[in-house]
Design a protein around this motif. Structure first.
Motif, PDB file in Angstrom:
ATOM      1  N   VAL A 142     -43.446  -2.526 -20.603  1.00  0.00           N
ATOM      2  CA  VAL A 142     -43.340  -1.222 -21.243  1.00  0.00           C
ATOM      3  C   VAL A 142     -43.942  -1.374 -22.644  1.00  0.00           C
ATOM      4  O   VAL A 142     -43.601  -2.304 -23.374  1.00  0.00           O
ATOM      5  N   TYR A 143     -44.842  -0.465 -22.971  1.00  0.00           N
ATOM      6  CA  TYR A 143     -45.515  -0.495 -24.272  1.00  0.00           C
ATOM      7  C   TYR A 143     -44.911   0.572 -25.179  1.00  0.00           C
ATOM      8  O   TYR A 143     -44.820   1.747 -24.794  1.00  0.00           O
ATOM      9  N   TYR A 144     -44.521   0.139 -26.372  1.00  0.00           N
ATOM     10  CA  TYR A 144     -43.874   1.015 -27.336  1.00  0.00           C
ATOM     11  C   TYR A 144     -44.745   1.190 -28.570  1.00  0.00           C
ATOM     12  O   TYR A 144     -45.338   0.226 -29.074  1.00  0.00           O
ATOM     13  N   CYS A 145     -44.763   2.393 -29.067  1.00  0.00           N
ATOM     14  CA  CYS A 145     -45.440   2.726 -30.311  1.00  0.00           C
ATOM     15  C   CYS A 145     -44.428   2.618 -31.459  1.00  0.00           C
ATOM     16  O   CYS A 145     -43.273   3.031 -31.304  1.00  0.00           O
ATOM     17  N   ASN A 146     -44.867   2.082 -32.571  1.00  0.00           N
ATOM     18  CA  ASN A 146     -44.022   1.969 -33.755  1.00  0.00           C
ATOM     19  C   ASN A 146     -44.798   2.458 -34.973  1.00  0.00           C
ATOM     20  O   ASN A 146     -45.999   2.206 -35.090  1.00  0.00           O
ATOM     21  N   ALA A 147     -44.106   3.167 -35.854  1.00  0.00           N
ATOM     22  CA  ALA A 147     -44.742   3.638 -37.082  1.00  0.00           C
ATOM     23  C   ALA A 147     -43.786   3.472 -38.255  1.00  0.00           C
ATOM     24  O   ALA A 147     -42.603   3.827 -38.153  1.00  0.00           O
ATOM     25  N   ASP A 148     -44.324   2.966 -39.336  1.00  0.00           N
ATOM     26  CA  ASP A 148     -43.596   2.833 -40.592  1.00  0.00           C
ATOM     27  C   ASP A 148     -43.997   4.058 -41.416  1.00  0.00           C
ATOM     28  O   ASP A 148     -45.162   4.180 -41.791  1.00  0.00           O
ATOM     29  N   LEU A 149     -43.063   4.976 -41.636  1.00  0.00           N
ATOM     30  CA  LEU A 149     -43.474   6.220 -42.270  1.00  0.00           C
ATOM     31  C   LEU A 149     -42.400   6.772 -43.198  1.00  0.00           C
ATOM     32  O   LEU A 149     -41.247   6.354 -43.182  1.00  0.00           O
ATOM     33  N   ARG A 150     -42.835   7.715 -44.034  1.00  0.00           N
ATOM     34  CA  ARG A 150     -41.911   8.421 -44.913  1.00  0.00           C
ATOM     35  C   ARG A 150     -41.919   9.882 -44.524  1.00  0.00           C
ATOM     36  O   ARG A 150     -42.984  10.512 -44.415  1.00  0.00           O
ATOM     37  N   ARG A 151     -40.760  10.432 -44.320  1.00  0.00           N
ATOM     38  CA  ARG A 151     -40.648  11.838 -43.962  1.00  0.00           C
ATOM     39  C   ARG A 151     -40.301  12.658 -45.203  1.00  0.00           C
ATOM     40  O   ARG A 151     -39.797  12.127 -46.191  1.00  0.00           O
ATOM     41  N   ARG A 152     -40.586  13.935 -45.114  1.00  0.00           N
ATOM     42  CA  ARG A 152     -40.307  14.845 -46.200  1.00  0.00           C
ATOM     43  C   ARG A 152     -38.827  14.809 -46.538  1.00  0.00           C
ATOM     44  O   ARG A 152     -37.983  14.660 -45.648  1.00  0.00           O
ATOM     45  N   SER A 153     -38.495  14.924 -47.782  1.00  0.00           N
ATOM     46  CA  SER A 153     -37.132  14.950 -48.326  1.00  0.00           C
ATOM     47  C   SER A 153     -36.519  13.558 -48.396  1.00  0.00           C
ATOM     48  O   SER A 153     -35.338  13.425 -48.741  1.00  0.00           O
ATOM     49  N   GLU A 154     -37.285  12.533 -48.041  1.00  0.00           N
ATOM     50  CA  GLU A 154     -36.780  11.169 -48.200  1.00  0.00           C
ATOM     51  C   GLU A 154     -37.699  10.401 -49.148  1.00  0.00           C
ATOM     52  O   GLU A 154     -38.890  10.683 -49.231  1.00  0.00           O
ATOM     53  N   TYR A 155     -37.154   9.406 -49.803  1.00  0.00           N
ATOM     54  CA  TYR A 155     -37.922   8.635 -50.776  1.00  0.00           C
ATOM     55  C   TYR A 155     -38.222   7.229 -50.294  1.00  0.00           C
ATOM     56  O   TYR A 155     -38.919   6.484 -50.963  1.00  0.00           O
ATOM     57  N   THR A 156     -37.691   6.872 -49.164  1.00  0.00           N
ATOM     58  CA  THR A 156     -37.953   5.542 -48.619  1.00  0.00           C
ATOM     59  C   THR A 156     -38.626   5.672 -47.258  1.00  0.00           C
ATOM     60  O   THR A 156     -38.525   6.709 -46.590  1.00  0.00           O
ATOM     61  N   ARG A 157     -39.314   4.639 -46.848  1.00  0.00           N
ATOM     62  CA  ARG A 157     -39.976   4.642 -45.545  1.00  0.00           C
ATOM     63  C   ARG A 157     -39.084   3.967 -44.519  1.00  0.00           C
ATOM     64  O   ARG A 157     -38.327   3.068 -44.839  1.00  0.00           O
ATOM     65  N   ARG A 158     -39.205   4.431 -43.301  1.00  0.00           N
ATOM     66  CA  ARG A 158     -38.399   3.884 -42.211  1.00  0.00           C
ATOM     67  C   ARG A 158     -39.284   3.649 -40.995  1.00  0.00           C
ATOM     68  O   ARG A 158     -40.383   4.192 -40.888  1.00  0.00           O
TER      69      ARG A 158
ATOM     70  N   LEU B 164     -44.821  -7.959 -30.675  1.00  0.00           N
ATOM     71  CA  LEU B 164     -45.964  -7.240 -31.218  1.00  0.00           C
ATOM     72  C   LEU B 164     -47.226  -7.541 -30.427  1.00  0.00           C
ATOM     73  O   LEU B 164     -47.533  -8.704 -30.146  1.00  0.00           O
ATOM     74  N   VAL B 165     -47.957  -6.485 -30.097  1.00  0.00           N
ATOM     75  CA  VAL B 165     -49.251  -6.628 -29.433  1.00  0.00           C
ATOM     76  C   VAL B 165     -50.371  -6.503 -30.463  1.00  0.00           C
ATOM     77  O   VAL B 165     -51.278  -7.328 -30.515  1.00  0.00           O
ATOM     78  N   ALA B 166     -50.305  -5.437 -31.280  1.00  0.00           N
ATOM     79  CA  ALA B 166     -51.341  -5.198 -32.280  1.00  0.00           C
ATOM     80  C   ALA B 166     -50.794  -4.244 -33.332  1.00  0.00           C
ATOM     81  O   ALA B 166     -49.919  -3.423 -33.037  1.00  0.00           O
ATOM     82  N   SER B 167     -51.337  -4.365 -34.546  1.00  0.00           N
ATOM     83  CA  SER B 167     -50.934  -3.460 -35.614  1.00  0.00           C
ATOM     84  C   SER B 167     -52.153  -3.045 -36.418  1.00  0.00           C
ATOM     85  O   SER B 167     -53.190  -3.727 -36.405  1.00  0.00           O
ATOM     86  N   ILE B 168     -52.004  -1.909 -37.132  1.00  0.00           N
ATOM     87  CA  ILE B 168     -53.109  -1.391 -37.931  1.00  0.00           C
ATOM     88  C   ILE B 168     -52.541  -0.698 -39.163  1.00  0.00           C
ATOM     89  O   ILE B 168     -51.580   0.075 -39.072  1.00  0.00           O
ATOM     90  N   THR B 169     -53.140  -1.000 -40.312  1.00  0.00           N
ATOM     91  CA  THR B 169     -52.695  -0.374 -41.553  1.00  0.00           C
ATOM     92  C   THR B 169     -53.395   0.971 -41.737  1.00  0.00           C
ATOM     93  O   THR B 169     -54.301   1.331 -40.968  1.00  0.00           O
TER      94      THR B 169
ATOM     95  N   MET C 185     -52.526   7.072 -32.960  1.00  0.00           N
ATOM     96  CA  MET C 185     -52.964   5.682 -32.821  1.00  0.00           C
ATOM     97  C   MET C 185     -53.331   5.446 -31.362  1.00  0.00           C
ATOM     98  O   MET C 185     -52.740   6.070 -30.460  1.00  0.00           O
ATOM     99  N   TYR C 186     -54.278   4.539 -31.149  1.00  0.00           N
ATOM    100  CA  TYR C 186     -54.752   4.250 -29.791  1.00  0.00           C
ATOM    101  C   TYR C 186     -54.701   2.740 -29.540  1.00  0.00           C
ATOM    102  O   TYR C 186     -54.757   1.935 -30.474  1.00  0.00           O
TER     103      TYR C 186
ATOM    104  N   THR D 127     -48.143   1.392 -41.841  1.00  0.00           N
ATOM    105  CA  THR D 127     -48.573   0.569 -40.719  1.00  0.00           C
ATOM    106  C   THR D 127     -48.056   1.130 -39.393  1.00  0.00           C
ATOM    107  O   THR D 127     -46.913   1.574 -39.301  1.00  0.00           O
ATOM    108  N   MET D 128     -48.934   1.118 -38.395  1.00  0.00           N
ATOM    109  CA  MET D 128     -48.546   1.486 -37.035  1.00  0.00           C
ATOM    110  C   MET D 128     -48.797   0.291 -36.129  1.00  0.00           C
ATOM    111  O   MET D 128     -49.659  -0.554 -36.422  1.00  0.00           O
ATOM    112  N   GLY D 129     -48.069   0.250 -35.034  1.00  0.00           N
ATOM    113  CA  GLY D 129     -48.247  -0.892 -34.147  1.00  0.00           C
ATOM    114  C   GLY D 129     -47.855  -0.594 -32.721  1.00  0.00           C
ATOM    115  O   GLY D 129     -47.137   0.372 -32.433  1.00  0.00           O
ATOM    116  N   TRP D 130     -48.372  -1.417 -31.831  1.00  0.00           N
ATOM    117  CA  TRP D 130     -47.991  -1.384 -30.417  1.00  0.00           C
ATOM    118  C   TRP D 130     -47.212  -2.655 -30.114  1.00  0.00           C
ATOM    119  O   TRP D 130     -47.628  -3.754 -30.489  1.00  0.00           O
TER     120      TRP D 130
END
Length: 121
Positions: free
Chosen positions: A92-108, A47-52, A78-79, A33-36
């Motif tokens: 101030v508008y902030y971008c947020n992303a729930d993601l998993r990076r390489r070499s990790e097993y959990t999302r942050r 939260l303004v808006a989110s998108i899966t 994301m737009y 999920t990403m969000g503004w």
């Protein structure tokens, strides 16, 4: 290093439009999920808006019918199309992303640095 970079903020008159972009870069495996969010002076970030990943969206009541969130998964971008802007959208508008990076097993959760949107009356 994972980074989220926003662009597209600025000064606009009431009734005008702006388009914000947020691009994620770095050793990313998956973006969920990403969000503004926005934060006005003296107020909490909200939260303004989110998108899966599949494109399901959710909006704050205050922006429904005026803002549209979208994403391009191939570009990790994301737009936020903001139409009929009002002075109360100033923040101030902030971008947020729930993601998993390489070499990790959990999302942050990751945040961008923010971009200022100012709407004059």
């Amino acid at each position: 290093q994972v980074q989220l970079v926003e662009s597209g903020g600025g000064l606009v008159q009431s009734g005008g439009s702006l388009r914000l972009s947020c691009t994620a870069s770095g050793p990313i495996v998956n973006i969920y999920t990403m969000g503004w969010y926005h934060q006005a002076p003296g107020k909490q970030r909200e939260l303004v808006a989110s998108i899966t990943t599949a494109g399901s969206t959710d909006y704050a009541d205050s922006v429904k019918g005026r803002f549209t969130i979208s994403r391009d998964n191939a570009k990790n971008t994301m737009y936020l199309q903001m139409n009929n802007l009002k002075p109360e959208d100033t923040a101030v508008y902030y971008c947020n992303a729930d993601l998993r990076r390489r070499s990790e097993y959990t999302r942050r959760s990751y945040w961008g640095q923010g971009t200022q949107v100012t709407v004059s009356s």
